[in-house]
Design a protein around this motif. Sequence first.
Motif, mmCIF file in Angstrom:
data_model
loop_
_atom_site.group_PDB
_atom_site.id
_atom_site.type_symbol
_atom_site.label_atom_id
_atom_site.label_comp_id
_atom_site.label_asym_id
_atom_site.label_seq_id
_atom_site.Cartn_x
_atom_site.Cartn_y
_atom_site.Cartn_z
ATOM 1 N N LYS A 11 0.827 -1.200 0.000
ATOM 2 C CA LYS A 11 0.000 0.000 0.000
ATOM 3 C C LYS A 11 0.869 1.261 0.000
ATOM 4 C CE LYS A 11 -2.382 -1.509 3.620
ATOM 5 N NZ LYS A 11 -1.987 -2.925 3.807
ATOM 6 N N ALA A 12 2.045 1.194 0.620
ATOM 7 C CA ALA A 12 2.877 2.394 0.754
ATOM 8 C C ALA A 12 4.266 2.259 0.151
ATOM 9 C CB ALA A 12 3.008 2.763 2.246
ATOM 10 N N LYS A 29 6.285 5.137 -1.756
ATOM 11 C CA LYS A 29 5.319 5.804 -2.642
ATOM 12 C C LYS A 29 4.595 6.940 -1.902
ATOM 13 C CE LYS A 29 2.843 1.968 -3.347
ATOM 14 N NZ LYS A 29 1.805 1.145 -3.970
ATOM 15 N N ASP A 30 3.907 7.767 -2.680
ATOM 16 C CA ASP A 30 3.080 8.819 -2.068
ATOM 17 C C ASP A 30 1.676 8.304 -1.746
ATOM 18 O OD1 ASP A 30 5.150 10.594 -2.190
ATOM 19 O OD2 ASP A 30 4.406 11.705 -3.931
ATOM 20 N N ASP A 31 1.378 7.066 -2.141
ATOM 21 C CA ASP A 31 0.034 6.509 -1.912
ATOM 22 C C ASP A 31 -0.258 6.392 -0.424
ATOM 23 O OD1 ASP A 31 0.209 6.188 -4.589
ATOM 24 O OD2 ASP A 31 0.182 3.995 -4.595
ATOM 25 N N ALA A 32 -1.482 6.717 -0.073
ATOM 26 C CA ALA A 32 -1.910 6.591 1.327
ATOM 27 C C ALA A 32 -3.208 5.801 1.368
ATOM 28 C CB ALA A 32 -2.118 7.964 1.940
ATOM 29 N N THR A 33 -3.318 4.930 2.350
ATOM 30 C CA THR A 33 -4.575 4.200 2.558
ATOM 31 C C THR A 33 -4.933 4.262 4.029
ATOM 32 O OG1 THR A 33 -3.490 2.090 2.988
ATOM 33 C CG2 THR A 33 -4.094 2.535 0.701
ATOM 34 N N LYS A 40 -8.543 5.637 0.061
ATOM 35 C CA LYS A 40 -7.312 5.713 -0.723
ATOM 36 C C LYS A 40 -7.050 7.156 -1.120
ATOM 37 C CE LYS A 40 -7.165 1.183 -2.998
ATOM 38 N NZ LYS A 40 -8.477 0.569 -2.749
ATOM 39 N N THR A 42 -3.480 10.150 -2.221
ATOM 40 C CA THR A 42 -2.035 10.367 -2.277
ATOM 41 C C THR A 42 -1.705 11.585 -1.428
ATOM 42 O OG1 THR A 42 -2.310 11.662 -4.278
ATOM 43 C CG2 THR A 42 -1.594 9.402 -4.597
ATOM 44 N N GLN A 44 1.216 14.205 -1.457
ATOM 45 C CA GLN A 44 2.351 14.645 -2.273
ATOM 46 C C GLN A 44 3.623 14.769 -1.434
ATOM 47 O OE1 GLN A 44 0.907 15.314 -5.429
ATOM 48 N NE2 GLN A 44 3.008 14.969 -6.130
ATOM 49 N N LYS A 46 5.046 12.476 0.366
ATOM 50 C CA LYS A 46 5.089 11.603 1.548
ATOM 51 C C LYS A 46 6.203 10.556 1.463
ATOM 52 C CE LYS A 46 1.885 8.192 2.141
ATOM 53 N NZ LYS A 46 2.445 6.870 2.431
ATOM 54 N N ASP A 197 3.138 7.848 8.957
ATOM 55 C CA ASP A 197 2.112 6.871 8.572
ATOM 56 C C ASP A 197 1.889 5.854 9.685
ATOM 57 O OD1 ASP A 197 2.005 7.992 6.048
ATOM 58 O OD2 ASP A 197 2.318 6.109 4.975
#
Length: 239
Positions: A11-12, A29-33, A40, A42, A44, A46, A197
């Motif tokens: 996920k990250a 990654k910049d992805d956040a969950t 879900k 992003t 920027q 992160k 996170d």
Amino acid sequence: MNKGKQLYEGKAKKVFATEDPELLIVSYKDDATAFNGLKKGTIQGKGVINNRMSNALMRMLEGEGIPTHFVREISERDTLVKKVQIVPLEVIVRNISAGSFAKRYGVEEGITFSAPTIEFSYKNDELGDPLLNEYHALALNLATKEEIQTIKDLSFRVNDALKAFWASCGVTLVDFKLEFGRLGDGTIALADEISPDTCRLWDSKTHEKLDKDRFRRDMGGVVEAYREIMGRLEKQMEK
Ligand code: ADP
Ligand code: UDP
């Protein structure tokens, strides 16, 4: 050291093999969950912040004698780490009530405990990371008794070190999640990440949230909070 085959996309982070079978590259990654992947988005920048922060904190913990997977930062998002066999437990240490603890036990957030608490979740996305105790972990063969003892001892030492460090930045460490793994020789080492996170971090004076709760709770100022907490860490590390 170059990225080889991608072994996993989480996920990250993404995880890559390297030419050395004992080393991996993790790429942030910049992805956040949140809420087990239901929410879900992003954040920027992160990935860059979490990579740098996790590495700085792991280096500090190594200095305190805590074995970690950290080897070397390769770029702003990529880090070389020792490959471990992850113990499928999410280890949560809490100093102050918040999040699922406050909800489960029907208490307000912000109550400081007289001593830190520890709890385990079974790291299993399909089951929604259910809470379990040491006996359950043993019954499921997730770890040995000795490994669980080591994990508990290391987790409280990590808490002492992180709490003191963040206090020097004007930040209160509320709670956090750790993951441990086994090195080739069986040594238990701290793995995964330590970042906004995976930690709750509040400004010591105003109690402003400087972590992923801003994303989880749609509070706004998410990117700003990540930048602020990274700035505090960098300022303190320069001293
Ligand atoms: P998730 O799997 O929860 O979506 P991430 O996106 O952070 O999480 O993916 C990183 C994955 O890599 C996690 O499953 C984590 O347990 C694993 N991992 C972290 N550090 C190491 C390591 N040193 N060796 C092997 N696996 C690791
Ligand atoms: N946490 C995490 N990953 C998870 C669950 C929790 O990093 O899958 C972290 C979370 O950021 C917080 C601490 O562990 O710092 C305690 O989280 P809690 O159990 O209160 O759960 P949540 O409120 O996230 O549901």
